[in-house]
Write a protein that holds these residues in place. Structure first.
Motif, mmCIF file in Angstrom:
data_model
loop_
_atom_site.group_PDB
_atom_site.id
_atom_site.type_symbol
_atom_site.label_atom_id
_atom_site.label_comp_id
_atom_site.label_asym_id
_atom_site.label_seq_id
_atom_site.Cartn_x
_atom_site.Cartn_y
_atom_site.Cartn_z
ATOM 1 N N PRO A 1 0.886 -1.803 -0.102
ATOM 2 C CA PRO A 1 -0.253 -0.511 0.186
ATOM 3 C C PRO A 1 0.734 1.495 -0.060
ATOM 4 C CG PRO A 1 0.180 -0.788 1.873
ATOM 5 C CD PRO A 1 0.866 -2.144 1.121
ATOM 6 N N TRP A 2 0.595 2.646 -0.740
ATOM 7 C CA TRP A 2 1.331 3.319 -1.072
ATOM 8 C C TRP A 2 0.636 4.772 -0.920
ATOM 9 C CZ3 TRP A 2 6.506 2.750 -1.677
ATOM 10 C CH2 TRP A 2 6.730 1.164 -1.200
ATOM 11 N N CYS B 1 4.525 4.719 2.520
ATOM 12 C CA CYS B 1 4.617 3.621 2.396
ATOM 13 C C CYS B 1 3.839 2.843 3.732
ATOM 14 C CB CYS B 1 5.708 2.042 2.266
ATOM 15 S SG CYS B 1 5.973 0.957 2.209
ATOM 16 N N GLU B 2 2.297 1.939 3.444
ATOM 17 C CA GLU B 2 1.561 2.312 4.635
ATOM 18 C C GLU B 2 1.803 0.627 5.128
ATOM 19 O OE1 GLU B 2 0.841 4.328 6.827
ATOM 20 O OE2 GLU B 2 0.123 5.711 5.343
ATOM 21 N N THR C 1 16.321 8.151 -2.738
ATOM 22 C CA THR C 1 16.720 7.165 -2.987
ATOM 23 C C THR C 1 16.395 6.518 -1.448
ATOM 24 O OG1 THR C 1 18.332 5.945 -4.793
ATOM 25 C CG2 THR C 1 18.124 4.777 -2.768
ATOM 26 N N TRP C 2 15.759 4.888 -1.326
ATOM 27 C CA TRP C 2 14.841 5.603 0.060
ATOM 28 C C TRP C 2 14.445 3.798 0.694
ATOM 29 C CZ3 TRP C 2 15.004 9.011 3.769
ATOM 30 C CH2 TRP C 2 14.590 8.429 4.848
ATOM 31 N N ILE C 3 14.860 3.682 1.957
ATOM 32 C CA ILE C 3 14.737 2.084 1.970
ATOM 33 C C ILE C 3 13.747 2.323 2.964
ATOM 34 C CG2 ILE C 3 15.759 0.197 3.633
ATOM 35 C CD1 ILE C 3 18.428 0.912 2.193
ATOM 36 N N PHE C 4 12.007 1.899 3.219
ATOM 37 C CA PHE C 4 11.267 2.032 4.478
ATOM 38 C C PHE C 4 11.744 0.233 5.317
ATOM 39 C CE2 PHE C 4 9.465 3.535 0.679
ATOM 40 C CZ PHE C 4 9.114 5.108 1.313
ATOM 41 N N ARG D 1 8.368 -0.882 9.104
ATOM 42 C CA ARG D 1 6.629 -0.190 9.422
ATOM 43 C C ARG D 1 6.478 0.902 9.130
ATOM 44 N NH1 ARG D 1 8.407 2.369 15.651
ATOM 45 N NH2 ARG D 1 9.222 0.201 15.379
ATOM 46 N N PRO D 2 5.599 1.373 8.648
ATOM 47 C CA PRO D 2 5.071 2.488 7.669
ATOM 48 C C PRO D 2 5.637 3.578 7.960
ATOM 49 C CG PRO D 2 2.838 1.981 8.587
ATOM 50 C CD PRO D 2 4.162 0.970 9.669
ATOM 51 N N SER D 3 6.072 4.262 7.065
ATOM 52 C CA SER D 3 7.088 5.631 7.071
ATOM 53 C C SER D 3 7.054 6.496 5.729
ATOM 54 C CB SER D 3 8.143 4.749 7.579
ATOM 55 O OG SER D 3 9.195 4.498 6.128
#
Length: 278
Positions: free
Chosen positions: A43-44, A61-62, A95-98, A101-103
């Motif tokens: 989920p986004w 990102c949920e 660029t990102w790393i989830f 948890r939601p963030s």
């Protein structure tokens, strides 16, 4: 494992976009979140904020935090804001790393709010887009601390429209780890506010503190949800939350079903002092 749909030539890439209306009524520190959209079973949504004269723009990102599970999603992203000049768009890349948890990721000073109003607003609306490329997904078990204190409070609120401007709604107090908690809705200045209260009273014997990380959530009976994460330290009977969770009329339009909503808090107690006797 994942239902990889055929988007952008079967690569793990996707785009979400939305027209956001009523820009002129945004107030300082007001947030707006788009509806959740699932891509590759994840989920986004996008989130914008008016803060300190700037337009903040984020990709969220949920994906839920899960007990005894660790997950990682590595992405390249591009956030775009349409300009009145069709040949130009305001763009930020990253660029990102989830993790777990939601963030969210994005830009706290995407452009100034004045530039937004002059260059991007058409018919009191803006167009925002997020282009995302998923580079890696890891979803695996992990060992959690057996003493970890986590709990969920949730409550169905009926007759939501009966809450008047300036009014409050409180759930019944429930004890978790022998500490009393409750949730609170506030309708103030046209906004829906949501709070988590610790109702433990002050003690003559000793001072106490309870440090928590918590996820406040508004849920529609049809499954649509909106959440915000906070970190707080309780030292007395008090409520922490967000007074501009979303506009009251947006809450009524998007989340009420049969004049009812669900409010919830997923709480993790990270440290407790002065509560030993309990």
């Amino acid at each position: 494992m994942f239902n990889f749909c055929k988007e952008f030539n079967s690569c793990k890439e996707f785009k979400i976009s939305e027209v956001i209306k009523n820009i002129s009524r945004f107030e300082e520190n007001e947030k707006y979140s788009t509806n959740i959209e699932e891509r590759f079973n994840i989920p986004w949504r996008m989130e914008i904020v008016k803060n300190n004269g700037y337009f903040e723009f984020y990709l969220r990102c949920e994906k839920e935090e899960r007990e005894n599970m660790k997950w990682l999603i590595h992405v390249d992203y591009t956030l775009k804001l349409a300009s009145k000049n069709e040949m130009m768009k305001w763009t930020k890349r990253g660029t990102w790393i989830f993790l777990t948890r939601p963030s969210r990721c994005g830009c706290p000073n995407f452009i100034s709010w004045k530039v937004l109003e002059s260059d991007c607003v058409v018919n009191d609306s803006i167009v925002v887009e997020a282009h995302v490329k998923i580079n890696k997904i890891i979803d695996s078990p992990c060992i959690e601390n057996e003493n970890q204190k986590m709990f969920l409070l949730h409550h169905t609120v009926k007759n939501v429209s009966s809450i008047k401007e300036g009014g409050n709604y409180f759930t019944k107090t429930e004890k978790r780890f022998n500490i009393p908690w409750k949730l609170n809705i506030e309708r103030k200045n046209g906004f829906f506010g949501l709070y988590l209260h610790c109702t433990k009273e002050l003690s003559n014997k000793n001072n106490w503190t309870i440090e928590v990380e918590f996820d406040l959530r508004l849920v529609s009976l049809n499954g649509q949800s909106l959440s915000i994460k906070l970190t707080s330290t309780y030292k007395e009977h008090y409520g922490y939350g967000w007074d501009k969770f979303l506009r009251w009329d947006d809450m009524l339009e998007k989340y009420t079903v049969n004049d009812s909503i669900i409010i919830a808090a997923l709480v993790k107690i990270t440290k407790m002092t002065g509560c030993e006797e309990e």
